[in-house]
Design a protein around this motif. Structure first.
Motif, PDB file in Angstrom:
ATOM      1  N   PRO A 132       9.859  -8.968  58.604  1.00  0.00           N
ATOM      2  CA  PRO A 132       8.594  -9.167  59.324  1.00  0.00           C
ATOM      3  C   PRO A 132       7.991 -10.535  59.008  1.00  0.00           C
ATOM      4  O   PRO A 132       7.890 -10.934  57.847  1.00  0.00           O
ATOM      5  CB  PRO A 132       7.707  -8.040  58.782  1.00  0.00           C
ATOM      6  N   GLY A 133       7.642 -11.267  60.036  1.00  0.00           N
ATOM      7  CA  GLY A 133       7.035 -12.589  59.860  1.00  0.00           C
ATOM      8  C   GLY A 133       8.025 -13.720  59.716  1.00  0.00           C
ATOM      9  O   GLY A 133       7.619 -14.890  59.690  1.00  0.00           O
ATOM     10  N   ALA A 134       9.332 -13.410  59.614  1.00  0.00           N
ATOM     11  CA  ALA A 134      10.326 -14.477  59.479  1.00  0.00           C
ATOM     12  C   ALA A 134      10.459 -15.241  60.791  1.00  0.00           C
ATOM     13  O   ALA A 134      10.528 -14.640  61.857  1.00  0.00           O
ATOM     14  CB  ALA A 134      11.671 -13.887  59.073  1.00  0.00           C
ATOM     15  N   LYS A 135      10.490 -16.570  60.706  1.00  0.00           N
ATOM     16  CA  LYS A 135      10.594 -17.411  61.889  1.00  0.00           C
ATOM     17  C   LYS A 135      11.759 -18.370  61.726  1.00  0.00           C
ATOM     18  O   LYS A 135      11.834 -19.116  60.750  1.00  0.00           O
ATOM     19  CB  LYS A 135       9.291 -18.182  62.111  1.00  0.00           C
ATOM     20  N   VAL A 136      12.660 -18.336  62.686  1.00  0.00           N
ATOM     21  CA  VAL A 136      13.841 -19.210  62.639  1.00  0.00           C
ATOM     22  C   VAL A 136      13.968 -20.051  63.901  1.00  0.00           C
ATOM     23  O   VAL A 136      14.947 -20.778  64.054  1.00  0.00           O
ATOM     24  CB  VAL A 136      15.121 -18.370  62.436  1.00  0.00           C
ATOM     25  N   GLU A 137      12.991 -19.984  64.766  1.00  0.00           N
ATOM     26  CA  GLU A 137      13.068 -20.679  66.051  1.00  0.00           C
ATOM     27  C   GLU A 137      13.233 -22.174  65.850  1.00  0.00           C
ATOM     28  O   GLU A 137      12.484 -22.822  65.109  1.00  0.00           O
ATOM     29  CB  GLU A 137      11.819 -20.396  66.879  1.00  0.00           C
ATOM     30  N   GLY A 138      14.236 -22.753  66.510  1.00  0.00           N
ATOM     31  CA  GLY A 138      14.475 -24.184  66.464  1.00  0.00           C
ATOM     32  C   GLY A 138      15.160 -24.682  65.209  1.00  0.00           C
ATOM     33  O   GLY A 138      15.391 -25.897  65.075  1.00  0.00           O
ATOM     34  N   LEU A 139      15.541 -23.797  64.282  1.00  0.00           N
ATOM     35  CA  LEU A 139      16.126 -24.221  63.018  1.00  0.00           C
ATOM     36  C   LEU A 139      17.651 -24.191  63.070  1.00  0.00           C
ATOM     37  O   LEU A 139      18.259 -23.379  63.772  1.00  0.00           O
ATOM     38  CB  LEU A 139      15.650 -23.315  61.879  1.00  0.00           C
ATOM     39  N   HIS A 140      18.248 -25.091  62.310  1.00  0.00           N
ATOM     40  CA  HIS A 140      19.687 -25.058  62.048  1.00  0.00           C
ATOM     41  C   HIS A 140      19.874 -24.266  60.759  1.00  0.00           C
ATOM     42  O   HIS A 140      19.398 -24.667  59.695  1.00  0.00           O
ATOM     43  CB  HIS A 140      20.218 -26.487  61.904  1.00  0.00           C
ATOM     44  N   LEU A 141      20.575 -23.137  60.845  1.00  0.00           N
ATOM     45  CA  LEU A 141      20.711 -22.215  59.724  1.00  0.00           C
ATOM     46  C   LEU A 141      22.156 -22.153  59.251  1.00  0.00           C
ATOM     47  O   LEU A 141      23.089 -22.360  60.029  1.00  0.00           O
ATOM     48  CB  LEU A 141      20.246 -20.816  60.126  1.00  0.00           C
ATOM     49  N   ALA A 142      22.333 -21.838  57.965  1.00  0.00           N
ATOM     50  CA  ALA A 142      23.664 -21.608  57.412  1.00  0.00           C
ATOM     51  C   ALA A 142      23.651 -20.268  56.698  1.00  0.00           C
ATOM     52  O   ALA A 142      22.865 -20.061  55.761  1.00  0.00           O
ATOM     53  CB  ALA A 142      24.066 -22.718  56.454  1.00  0.00           C
ATOM     54  N   VAL A 143      24.496 -19.346  57.150  1.00  0.00           N
ATOM     55  CA  VAL A 143      24.645 -18.042  56.513  1.00  0.00           C
ATOM     56  C   VAL A 143      25.630 -18.191  55.354  1.00  0.00           C
ATOM     57  O   VAL A 143      26.709 -18.774  55.516  1.00  0.00           O
ATOM     58  CB  VAL A 143      25.150 -17.001  57.525  1.00  0.00           C
ATOM     59  N   VAL A 144      25.277 -17.663  54.189  1.00  0.00           N
ATOM     60  CA  VAL A 144      26.090 -17.820  52.979  1.00  0.00           C
ATOM     61  C   VAL A 144      26.665 -16.470  52.568  1.00  0.00           C
ATOM     62  O   VAL A 144      25.934 -15.476  52.471  1.00  0.00           O
ATOM     63  CB  VAL A 144      25.251 -18.405  51.826  1.00  0.00           C
ATOM     64  N   ASP A 145      27.983 -16.445  52.324  1.00  0.00           N
ATOM     65  CA  ASP A 145      28.634 -15.225  51.862  1.00  0.00           C
ATOM     66  C   ASP A 145      29.777 -15.608  50.927  1.00  0.00           C
ATOM     67  O   ASP A 145      30.083 -16.795  50.760  1.00  0.00           O
ATOM     68  CB  ASP A 145      29.156 -14.422  53.058  1.00  0.00           C
ATOM     69  N   ASP A 146      30.413 -14.609  50.315  1.00  0.00           N
ATOM     70  CA  ASP A 146      31.510 -14.910  49.403  1.00  0.00           C
ATOM     71  C   ASP A 146      32.846 -15.043  50.134  1.00  0.00           C
ATOM     72  O   ASP A 146      33.562 -16.021  49.951  1.00  0.00           O
ATOM     73  CB  ASP A 146      31.595 -13.867  48.279  1.00  0.00           C
ATOM     74  N   VAL A 147      33.212 -14.059  50.976  1.00  0.00           N
ATOM     75  CA  VAL A 147      34.514 -14.064  51.651  1.00  0.00           C
ATOM     76  C   VAL A 147      34.316 -13.769  53.132  1.00  0.00           C
ATOM     77  O   VAL A 147      33.529 -12.891  53.504  1.00  0.00           O
ATOM     78  CB  VAL A 147      35.462 -13.014  51.034  1.00  0.00           C
ATOM     79  N   LEU A 148      35.035 -14.492  53.983  1.00  0.00           N
ATOM     80  CA  LEU A 148      35.066 -14.210  55.417  1.00  0.00           C
ATOM     81  C   LEU A 148      36.422 -13.581  55.739  1.00  0.00           C
ATOM     82  O   LEU A 148      37.456 -14.179  55.479  1.00  0.00           O
ATOM     83  CB  LEU A 148      34.883 -15.494  56.225  1.00  0.00           C
ATOM     84  N   THR A 149      36.386 -12.374  56.300  1.00  0.00           N
ATOM     85  CA  THR A 149      37.628 -11.672  56.638  1.00  0.00           C
ATOM     86  C   THR A 149      37.845 -11.709  58.146  1.00  0.00           C
ATOM     87  O   THR A 149      38.523 -12.580  58.663  1.00  0.00           O
ATOM     88  CB  THR A 149      37.589 -10.232  56.108  1.00  0.00           C
ATOM     89  N   THR A 150      37.239 -10.794  58.875  1.00  0.00           N
ATOM     90  CA  THR A 150      37.353 -10.821  60.334  1.00  0.00           C
ATOM     91  C   THR A 150      36.242 -11.641  60.973  1.00  0.00           C
ATOM     92  O   THR A 150      36.327 -11.985  62.150  1.00  0.00           O
ATOM     93  CB  THR A 150      37.291  -9.400  60.897  1.00  0.00           C
ATOM     94  N   GLY A 151      35.181 -11.916  60.235  1.00  0.00           N
ATOM     95  CA  GLY A 151      34.038 -12.628  60.793  1.00  0.00           C
ATOM     96  C   GLY A 151      33.021 -11.708  61.432  1.00  0.00           C
ATOM     97  O   GLY A 151      32.064 -12.181  62.041  1.00  0.00           O
ATOM     98  N   ALA A 152      33.181 -10.382  61.287  1.00  0.00           N
ATOM     99  CA  ALA A 152      32.280  -9.437  61.939  1.00  0.00           C
ATOM    100  C   ALA A 152      30.849  -9.553  61.406  1.00  0.00           C
ATOM    101  O   ALA A 152      29.887  -9.533  62.172  1.00  0.00           O
ATOM    102  CB  ALA A 152      32.795  -8.013  61.762  1.00  0.00           C
ATOM    103  N   THR A 153      30.699  -9.686  60.097  1.00  0.00           N
ATOM    104  CA  THR A 153      29.362  -9.820  59.519  1.00  0.00           C
ATOM    105  C   THR A 153      28.714 -11.123  59.963  1.00  0.00           C
ATOM    106  O   THR A 153      27.543 -11.147  60.371  1.00  0.00           O
ATOM    107  CB  THR A 153      29.446  -9.772  57.981  1.00  0.00           C
ATOM    108  N   ALA A 154      29.463 -12.227  59.879  1.00  0.00           N
ATOM    109  CA  ALA A 154      28.937 -13.526  60.295  1.00  0.00           C
ATOM    110  C   ALA A 154      28.551 -13.506  61.766  1.00  0.00           C
ATOM    111  O   ALA A 154      27.512 -14.055  62.165  1.00  0.00           O
ATOM    112  CB  ALA A 154      29.958 -14.625  60.022  1.00  0.00           C
ATOM    113  N   GLU A 155      29.377 -12.876  62.598  1.00  0.00           N
ATOM    114  CA  GLU A 155      29.095 -12.802  64.030  1.00  0.00           C
ATOM    115  C   GLU A 155      27.826 -11.992  64.299  1.00  0.00           C
ATOM    116  O   GLU A 155      26.979 -12.387  65.112  1.00  0.00           O
ATOM    117  CB  GLU A 155      30.287 -12.179  64.755  1.00  0.00           C
ATOM    118  N   SER A 156      27.675 -10.861  63.616  1.00  0.00           N
ATOM    119  CA  SER A 156      26.493 -10.021  63.811  1.00  0.00           C
ATOM    120  C   SER A 156      25.217 -10.763  63.429  1.00  0.00           C
ATOM    121  O   SER A 156      24.215 -10.735  64.155  1.00  0.00           O
ATOM    122  CB  SER A 156      26.632  -8.739  62.985  1.00  0.00           C
ATOM    123  N   LEU A 157      25.249 -11.458  62.288  1.00  0.00           N
ATOM    124  CA  LEU A 157      24.069 -12.198  61.836  1.00  0.00           C
ATOM    125  C   LEU A 157      23.793 -13.394  62.745  1.00  0.00           C
ATOM    126  O   LEU A 157      22.635 -13.688  63.061  1.00  0.00           O
ATOM    127  CB  LEU A 157      24.265 -12.657  60.398  1.00  0.00           C
TER     128      LEU A 157
END
Length: 245
Positions: A194-219
């Protein structure tokens, strides 16, 4: 007149202190607690897809899945493939609370990112770790993705926000599931705080391992829908199996 107090005892010169490699325990003079031979033996990711970082036979290519169904994220930046000994290091960091190993890998990832920034990779405005469900976070006691994001923020001077994203469904463990099952598992799993604003921002999602990319795609889909300008993915390792998203 002497302004400094006299001290006749031995002086500890910390600049001459040698670190020991966390992998082989040999002394090392490198900036990180890993010796040059051990660092060179890590499974460095070489040729890979320009989008999802799937290992490929040649450089400069995009994998068939990304061409057929472009993901919501722009690019995955990852230095290693998920093979020995890196898989063991990540497991010990993630499940056995061996945080010095995670810190070492985070610093090496930050070094790789700085090199990419120097070569034209756009710097993000904000780092967002993949969130954990509350129950799983209580069981483990820490979120390894949040720790990585905070270490990257310190090294890269980019702000991290571990409260922007929430995991609102405690999904089944992803390990062992195929790509389609992973996507079903993650439907409606994440939300913005609630209250989080990401409009217009360049974001980087951070994780340990990428397997199929399903989590990254969902986020990434969630963040783009909320108005983010661009979403990249930073992680430690990419699985070598050519699994479809």
């Amino acid at each position: 007149m002497h302004c400094q107090p006299r001290y006749r005892g031995p002086v500890y010169i910390w600049l001459k202190n040698k670190q020991h490699c966390l992998l082989c325990d040999e002394a090392t003079d490198t900036p990180h607690p890993i010796c040059t031979p051990c660092e060179s033996e890590l499974p460095w990711l070489m040729e890979s897809c320009q989008v999802c970082a799937l290992p490929l036979p040649m450089a400069g290519l995009t994998c068939g899945q990304c061409l057929k169904q472009p993901p919501a994220f722009e690019q995955v930046i990852v230095p290693w493939t998920y093979r020995f000994p890196l898989d063991s290091l990540i497991t010990r960091f993630k499940h056995q609370s061996q945080w010095p190993l995670g810190r070492l890998l985070g610093e090496l990832l930050a070094q790789a990112l700085r090199e990419r920034f120097d070569n034209g990779l756009p710097r993000p405005d904000l780092l967002l770790p993949v969130p954990m469900a509350a129950r799983r976070l209580r069981q483990r006691g820490y979120n390894q993705a949040a720790m990585l994001a905070n270490w990257l923020a310190e090294q890269l001077e980019i702000r991290a926000d571990e409260h922007c994203l929430r995991r609102i469904q405690d999904t089944l463990a992803q390990q062992g599931l195929d790509a389609r099952a992973r996507r079903r598992n993650l439907l409606q799993a994440f939300a913005l705080a609630p209250g989080a604003k990401v409009e217009g921002l360049h974001l980087a999602v951070v994780d340990d391992v990428l397997t199929t990319g399903a989590t990254a795609e969902s986020l990434a889909r969630l963040l783009i829908k909320a108005g983010a300008r661009r979403v990249d993915v930073y992680c430690l390792a990419r699985t070598p199996s050519p699994q479809s998203r």
